[in-house]
Design an enzyme around this catalytic site. Structure first.
Site, PDB file in Angstrom:
ATOM      1  CB  SER A 312      17.769  34.119 -23.916  1.00  0.00           C
ATOM      2  OG  SER A 312      19.164  34.791 -24.523  1.00  0.00           O
ATOM      3  CE  LYS A 337      17.794  38.619 -25.355  1.00  0.00           C
ATOM      4  NZ  LYS A 337      18.440  37.583 -26.651  1.00  0.00           N
ATOM      5  CD  GLN A 341      21.409  40.362 -27.201  1.00  0.00           C
ATOM      6  OE1 GLN A 341      21.012  39.211 -26.910  1.00  0.00           O
ATOM      7  NE2 GLN A 341      20.852  40.730 -28.199  1.00  0.00           N
TER       8      GLN A 341
END
Length: 485
Positions: A312, A337, A341
Site C-alpha cells: 500500500s 495493494k 478506500q
C-alpha cells in the site's frame, strides 16, 4: 490528488491488522465541517435517498424476509444482528477484500487505532479466495518474533479452523487480552505440512520511525507504518541526518503494511522536485487525478529497501522515489495493494461504519501494481534463517525421523554454521552430529537428539543471528546502492 478532509490509517483490530482496514482510507467523520455545511448535508442526504434508496419492491422483499425470520424461524433472533448481516451481505457481494462493514464495537476499535495504540499480535491480514493471508508482521511484534511471514495462510487459531469465516470473524478468533496465547497453524510456500506458531499477545510499539547514521556516512531510516505522526517524525530524523553530513540514504519499508495517504505523500515530497507527480488516483470512470509535489529534490543517492510485506503506502513511496527521484529499489517484489478506500460512519448513524474501495492508485508513470507488486531494481532474497518455520515440539526429534520439523532444524543448523549436509527433512547421521556440535557449544546435554531444551536454544540462536545487522544482506546491498553517486 486533493482529498477534502483528513485521511486515516485503519489499524483496526486489537490483535491483527486486517488489510480490509489497513488501507489508504478517508474517514467520513473527519471531514472539515467548513467544507460540508449542515444545510448542504441535509440536502445531499435527501437527494441521495431519493436517487439511491431502496425501491418499493426491494424494500417489500427485505421486509418480507425479516418478518419471516422473526415469526417463523425456529429460534429467536436478534433484530440488530439481522440488519448487520444484511449490510454485511451487501459488502460481501462486492467480492473486494478491502471493502467491509464494521459493526459498532469494531468501528470503535477502528477509531481508537487511528492514533496507533492497540494490543495484539502485530500483523496485517487480508482475505483472498476465502483464505486468511498475512500481508506483513510488524517489526518487533509478537508476530515477527514467532516467525510469522508475509504470504502465510492462517488456517486455524487455538485449534479452531478459519474456513468459511469472514475476515472480521477470523480476526475475532485471533484477538484477545495482552499476555494470552494465540496458537496459529499456517500454510507456507515450500512446506508440505502446516507450520505451528505460538504467539503471546502484547502491546504493539507505536513508534513508526527509527533512524541512524552509519560510520560510512550512509543514513538509514526505517518506517514501520504510515500513521498520523509518521511524516513529522520522518522529517525530524531526516533533518538530523542531513545536519550530520549524510552522504546517502536508505529508507527501509520492509514489512510496512501501509497507512495514511497524505502522510506518505508528505514524506515523498521530501525528495521530489516541485511539480513532480507523487501518485495518481483513477476513479470508476477512468478519470485520473495527480498529486503534485510541493517539495524539492535531493543531491544524495537514495535506496528503498522493501520485501513482500511492503504494501500500500509503502509501495506508493517506493514507486514515487523510483520513478521521480532516481532511487534504487532493493530486496523483494512488494505485496501488490493498489486501491484506495474511504470509510463512512455518519451515513449509518449508529456508530457502525462502511469502508469501501473507491479508486485505484497508480505510480507517477501510470503503472497499476495491484496484485503484482513493484519489482526491485536489485533483487536480494533474505537468508533461509529469516524464513525458516519455527519449531513446535510435540516429540523429541532423533535419527531416522522424517518431517518438516526436522527440515527446520537442518535449515537452522546450516544457517548457524553447524553443517548437517542435507535439508530434506530426513534426520540422518550428519544431522545428528551437527546437533551434537550445537549442543556441545551451548552447554546442553550432548545426545544428538532435539528435545525441548535443544529446540529452545536453537530458536534463541536463530533470533540472535537475525538481529545481528551484519547478517542482513538486503540492508548491506541497499547501503551499497545508497553509497553510489
Amino acid at each position: 490528488m486533493q482529498f477534502k478532509g483528513r485521511t486515516v490509517f485503519a489499524f483496526v483490530m486489537l490483535t491483527m491488522f486486517a488489510s480490509v482496514l489497513v488501507t489508504l482510507t478517508i474517514a467520513d467523520k473527519l471531514i472539515d465541517p467548513k467544507e460540508r455545511a449542515e444545510a448542504a448535508l441535509t440536502a445531499a442526504a435527501s437527494d441521495r435517498a431519493s436517487r439511491y434508496g431502496l425501491k418499493e419492491d426491494e424494500l417489500t422483499k427485505l421486509n418480507a424476509v425479516l418478518e419471516l425470520i422473526e415469526t417463523k424461524y425456529y429460534e429467536k433472533v436478534d433484530r440488530h444482528e439481522l440488519v448487520d448481516g444484511a449490510v454485511n451481505g451487501m459488502m460481501s457481494s462486492l467480492e473486494d477484500p478491502y471493502s467491509v462493514y464494521m459493526e459498532k464495537e469494531v468501528a470503535q476499535h477502528f477509531s481508537e487505532s487511528i492514533e496507533g495504540s492497540f494490543t495484539g499480535i502485530g500483523a496485517e491480514v487480508t482475505m483472498e479466495n476465502g483464505k486468511i493471508i498475512v500481508v506483513a508482521p510488524i517489526k518487533g511484534s509478537p508476530a515477527e518474533r514467532s516467525g510469522l511471514l508475509a504470504k502465510d495462510v492462517v488456517i486455524s487459531v487455538n485449534g479452531e479452523k478459519l474456513d468459511g469465516l469472514s475476515l472480521q470473524e477470523a480476526v475475532a478468533k485471533i484477538r484477545g487480552p495482552k499476555g494470552t496465547k494465540a496458537k496459529l497453524q499456517v500454510l507456507r510456500s515450500g512446506f508440505s505440512e502446516p507450520v505451528q506458531l505460538v504467539l503471546v499477545r502484547d502491546d504493539i510499539d507505536v513508534e513508526t520511525v527509527y533512524a541512524n547514521l552509519r560510520k560510512d556516512g550512509i543514513g538509514v531510516i526505517e518506517i514501520r507504518q504510515f500513521s498520523l505522526h509518521t511524516a513529522e517524525r520522518f522529517k525530524e530524523e531526516l533533518t538530523k541526518l542531513e545536519q550530520q553530513g549524510m552522504k546517502g540514504l536508505v529508507i527501509d519499508v520492509r514489512n510496512n503494511p501501509g497507512g495514511i495517504l497524505p502522510v506518505v505523500v508528505d514524506i515523498a515530497e521530501s525528495f521530489l522536485a516541485k511539480g513532480q507527480t507523487v501518485v495518481q488516483v483513477e476513479d470508476r470512470s477512468g478519470e485520473r487525478e495527480k498529486t503534485l509535489s510541493e517539495g524539492e529534490s535531493k543531491t544524495y543517492p537514495i535506496s528503498v529497501l522493501m520485501n513482500k510485506g511492503s504494501a500500500s503506502a509503502s509501495e506508493i513511496l517506493a514507486g514515487a522515489l523510483q520513478e521521480g527521484a532516481g532511487a534504487k529499489l532493493i530486496g523483494e517484489t512488494s505485496f501488490g495493494k493498489g486501491t484506495v478506500q474511504v470509510s463512512y460512519n455518519k451515513a449509518l448513524g449508529d456508530g457502525s461504519l462502511v469502508k469501501m474501495t473507491i479508486a485505484k492508485w497508480l505510480t507517477p508513470n501510470g503503472n497499476w501494481i495491484h496484485e503484482k507488486g513493484i519489482k526491485p531494481d536489485i533483487e536480494v532474497q533474505p537468508p533461509d534463517l529469516y524464513t525458516v518455520a519455527r519449531l513446535s515440539m510435540s516429540d523429541t526429534l532423533q535419527q531416522d525421523m522424517l518431517g518438516e520439523q526436522v527440515r527446520s532444524v537442518q535449515i537452522m543448523l546450516h544457517g548457524l554454521g553447524y553443517e548437517p549436509k542435507r535439508e530434506d527433512g530426513y534426520f540422518g547421521l550428519e544431522t545428528k552430529e551437527a546437533v551434537k556440535r550445537f549442543q556441545s557449544e551451548h552447554s546442553l546435554k550432548v545426545t544428538g537428539k532435539v528435545d525441548v531444551k535443544t529446540a529452545e536454544a536453537l530458536e534463541q540462536a536463530v533470533i540472535k543471528w537475525i538481529q545481528d545487522e551484519n547478517n542482513d544482506v538486503q540492508l548491506h546491498e541497499a547501503i551499497q546502492a545508497a553509497g553510489r553517486k
